[in-house]
Each structure stands twice: as C-alpha cells, then as structure tokens.
Design a protein around this motif. Structure first.
Motif, PDB file in Angstrom:
ATOM      1  N   GLY A  53     -31.941  38.622  11.824  1.00  0.00           N
ATOM      2  CA  GLY A  53     -32.871  38.358  10.739  1.00  0.00           C
ATOM      3  C   GLY A  53     -34.317  38.492  11.173  1.00  0.00           C
ATOM      4  O   GLY A  53     -34.690  38.039  12.255  1.00  0.00           O
ATOM      5  N   VAL A  57     -36.047  34.112   5.425  1.00  0.00           N
ATOM      6  CA  VAL A  57     -35.281  34.483   4.230  1.00  0.00           C
ATOM      7  C   VAL A  57     -34.059  35.301   4.629  1.00  0.00           C
ATOM      8  O   VAL A  57     -32.944  35.055   4.147  1.00  0.00           O
ATOM      9  CB  VAL A  57     -36.169  35.255   3.224  1.00  0.00           C
ATOM     10  CG1 VAL A  57     -35.347  35.763   2.051  1.00  0.00           C
ATOM     11  CG2 VAL A  57     -37.314  34.382   2.737  1.00  0.00           C
ATOM     12  N   GLN A  58     -34.243  36.270   5.499  1.00  0.00           N
ATOM     13  CA  GLN A  58     -33.105  37.071   5.947  1.00  0.00           C
ATOM     14  C   GLN A  58     -32.101  36.222   6.716  1.00  0.00           C
ATOM     15  O   GLN A  58     -30.890  36.364   6.535  1.00  0.00           O
ATOM     16  CB  GLN A  58     -33.578  38.237   6.803  1.00  0.00           C
ATOM     17  CG  GLN A  58     -34.264  39.320   6.009  1.00  0.00           C
ATOM     18  CD  GLN A  58     -34.657  40.505   6.873  1.00  0.00           C
ATOM     19  OE1 GLN A  58     -34.487  40.506   8.094  1.00  0.00           O
ATOM     20  NE2 GLN A  58     -35.192  41.528   6.234  1.00  0.00           N
ATOM     21  N   ALA A  60     -31.603  33.035   6.344  1.00  0.00           N
ATOM     22  CA  ALA A  60     -30.937  32.171   5.368  1.00  0.00           C
ATOM     23  C   ALA A  60     -29.870  32.941   4.595  1.00  0.00           C
ATOM     24  O   ALA A  60     -28.780  32.408   4.324  1.00  0.00           O
ATOM     25  CB  ALA A  60     -31.966  31.570   4.414  1.00  0.00           C
ATOM     26  N   LEU A  61     -30.146  34.186   4.217  1.00  0.00           N
ATOM     27  CA  LEU A  61     -29.143  34.989   3.510  1.00  0.00           C
ATOM     28  C   LEU A  61     -27.939  35.291   4.395  1.00  0.00           C
ATOM     29  O   LEU A  61     -26.794  35.219   3.943  1.00  0.00           O
ATOM     30  CB  LEU A  61     -29.763  36.302   3.031  1.00  0.00           C
ATOM     31  CG  LEU A  61     -30.390  36.278   1.658  1.00  0.00           C
ATOM     32  CD1 LEU A  61     -31.139  37.584   1.388  1.00  0.00           C
ATOM     33  CD2 LEU A  61     -29.350  36.030   0.593  1.00  0.00           C
ATOM     34  N   LEU A  62     -28.191  35.642   5.636  1.00  0.00           N
ATOM     35  CA  LEU A  62     -27.095  35.952   6.548  1.00  0.00           C
ATOM     36  C   LEU A  62     -26.222  34.719   6.799  1.00  0.00           C
ATOM     37  O   LEU A  62     -24.992  34.777   6.678  1.00  0.00           O
ATOM     38  CB  LEU A  62     -27.642  36.508   7.862  1.00  0.00           C
ATOM     39  CG  LEU A  62     -28.271  37.903   7.772  1.00  0.00           C
ATOM     40  CD1 LEU A  62     -29.086  38.209   9.018  1.00  0.00           C
ATOM     41  CD2 LEU A  62     -27.215  38.959   7.536  1.00  0.00           C
ATOM     42  N   GLY A  64     -26.228  31.912   4.999  1.00  0.00           N
ATOM     43  CA  GLY A  64     -25.727  31.418   3.720  1.00  0.00           C
ATOM     44  C   GLY A  64     -24.512  32.175   3.226  1.00  0.00           C
ATOM     45  O   GLY A  64     -23.590  31.583   2.646  1.00  0.00           O
ATOM     46  N   SER A  65     -24.469  33.478   3.453  1.00  0.00           N
ATOM     47  CA  SER A  65     -23.310  34.256   3.009  1.00  0.00           C
ATOM     48  C   SER A  65     -22.042  33.843   3.764  1.00  0.00           C
ATOM     49  O   SER A  65     -20.952  33.791   3.185  1.00  0.00           O
ATOM     50  CB  SER A  65     -23.561  35.757   3.166  1.00  0.00           C
ATOM     51  OG  SER A  65     -23.654  36.139   4.518  1.00  0.00           O
ATOM     52  N   VAL A 115     -24.145  41.671   2.492  1.00  0.00           N
ATOM     53  CA  VAL A 115     -25.372  41.134   3.095  1.00  0.00           C
ATOM     54  C   VAL A 115     -25.467  41.557   4.556  1.00  0.00           C
ATOM     55  O   VAL A 115     -26.516  42.044   5.006  1.00  0.00           O
ATOM     56  CB  VAL A 115     -25.411  39.588   2.958  1.00  0.00           C
ATOM     57  CG1 VAL A 115     -26.507  38.990   3.826  1.00  0.00           C
ATOM     58  CG2 VAL A 115     -25.595  39.191   1.498  1.00  0.00           C
ATOM     59  N   TRP A 116     -24.378  41.389   5.298  1.00  0.00           N
ATOM     60  CA  TRP A 116     -24.398  41.751   6.714  1.00  0.00           C
ATOM     61  C   TRP A 116     -24.497  43.254   6.897  1.00  0.00           C
ATOM     62  O   TRP A 116     -25.184  43.733   7.799  1.00  0.00           O
ATOM     63  CB  TRP A 116     -23.174  41.171   7.424  1.00  0.00           C
ATOM     64  CG  TRP A 116     -23.404  39.748   7.773  1.00  0.00           C
ATOM     65  CD1 TRP A 116     -23.184  38.648   6.985  1.00  0.00           C
ATOM     66  CD2 TRP A 116     -23.977  39.263   8.985  1.00  0.00           C
ATOM     67  NE1 TRP A 116     -23.569  37.515   7.646  1.00  0.00           N
ATOM     68  CE2 TRP A 116     -24.056  37.854   8.871  1.00  0.00           C
ATOM     69  CE3 TRP A 116     -24.420  39.874  10.146  1.00  0.00           C
ATOM     70  CZ2 TRP A 116     -24.573  37.064   9.892  1.00  0.00           C
ATOM     71  CZ3 TRP A 116     -24.921  39.078  11.168  1.00  0.00           C
ATOM     72  CH2 TRP A 116     -24.995  37.688  11.030  1.00  0.00           C
TER      73      TRP A 116
END
Length: 126
Positions: A53, A57-58, A60-62, A64-65, A115-116
């Motif tokens: 990341g 934000v990136q 958290a998305l990684l 979080g997914s 996402v990944w």
C-alpha cells in the motif's frame, strides 16, 4: 416452566462477557477448514498490505478486503450451523440459505481478489 432470568450486565462486565463470546466464535470458526485457510492467507496478506500500500487508504482497502472475507466466512458458517440445527432433512429454504451464504463468500473472495489484483497491477506497472 419459564426460562431462567439472566441478569443484565453493564459496563466493563458486559464488554468482558461479550469478548468471551467473540473468542468462542473465533474458536468455533477455527474448526472450519475454509476459515483456517483464510486466517493463514491473512497472516501473509495483512503484513504485505503495509509493504504494497502506498498510503493509509490503500492499506485499509487491502487489509479490509481480507477482513471482510473472514467476516463473511464466519457469518456463512453461522447460517450453516443454524440450518443444520433445524434438522438434517432436505428443504428448499435450507438449501437457499446455504447457497446464499456461499454466494456471499464467493462475492467477498472476488472483491478481495480484485482489490489485491489492482494493487499488484499498479505496483507491477510502477
């Protein structure tokens, strides 16, 4: 005969008791092979998210997914347990409930993979 009255817990006692139930749930989930695989995957992917990341934000998305995938797997296991508790005989609604839970896991897997995949593609292209 009426069920026993359970005293209402408040404050820290309530949180402590709830945490115990949550740990029991995680332990029950650990007995499911799919959840164990996802935990092992998370053990690799969560640290990798901090490397891959570029900002919070990136990351958290990684992360979080992956967490979403495990949450959905636990909820799917809960649905399956309730359906199995109702009875072993085949019923259209039981099949529907289990199929819907399975579809939710599939969608969360596709989301995490997307996402990944996007993050890796961006990293690869520099």
């Amino acid at each position: 005969m009426s069920p026993p009255v359970v005293p209402k817990r408040r404050g820290v006692a309530r949180l402590w008791h709830a945490a115990g139930h949550s740990l029991d749930g995680l332990q029950a989930g650990w007995h499911e092979p799919a959840f164990r695989q996802e935990v092992l995957l998370a053990a690799v992917l969560v640290p990798a998210a901090f490397w891959l990341g570029r900002d919070w934000v990136q990351i958290a998305l990684l992360v979080g997914s992956v967490m979403l995938l495990m949450v959905v797997e636990l909820l799917n296991t809960a649905v399956e347990s309730v359906v199995d508790r109702v009875g072993p005989e085949w019923h259209a609604l039981s099949k529907r409930a289990k199929d819907l839970g399975s579809a939710a896991v599939l969608l969360s897997l596709l989301f995490a993979g997307g996402v990944w995949g996007a993050a890796l593609w961006t990293w690869w292209r520099g």
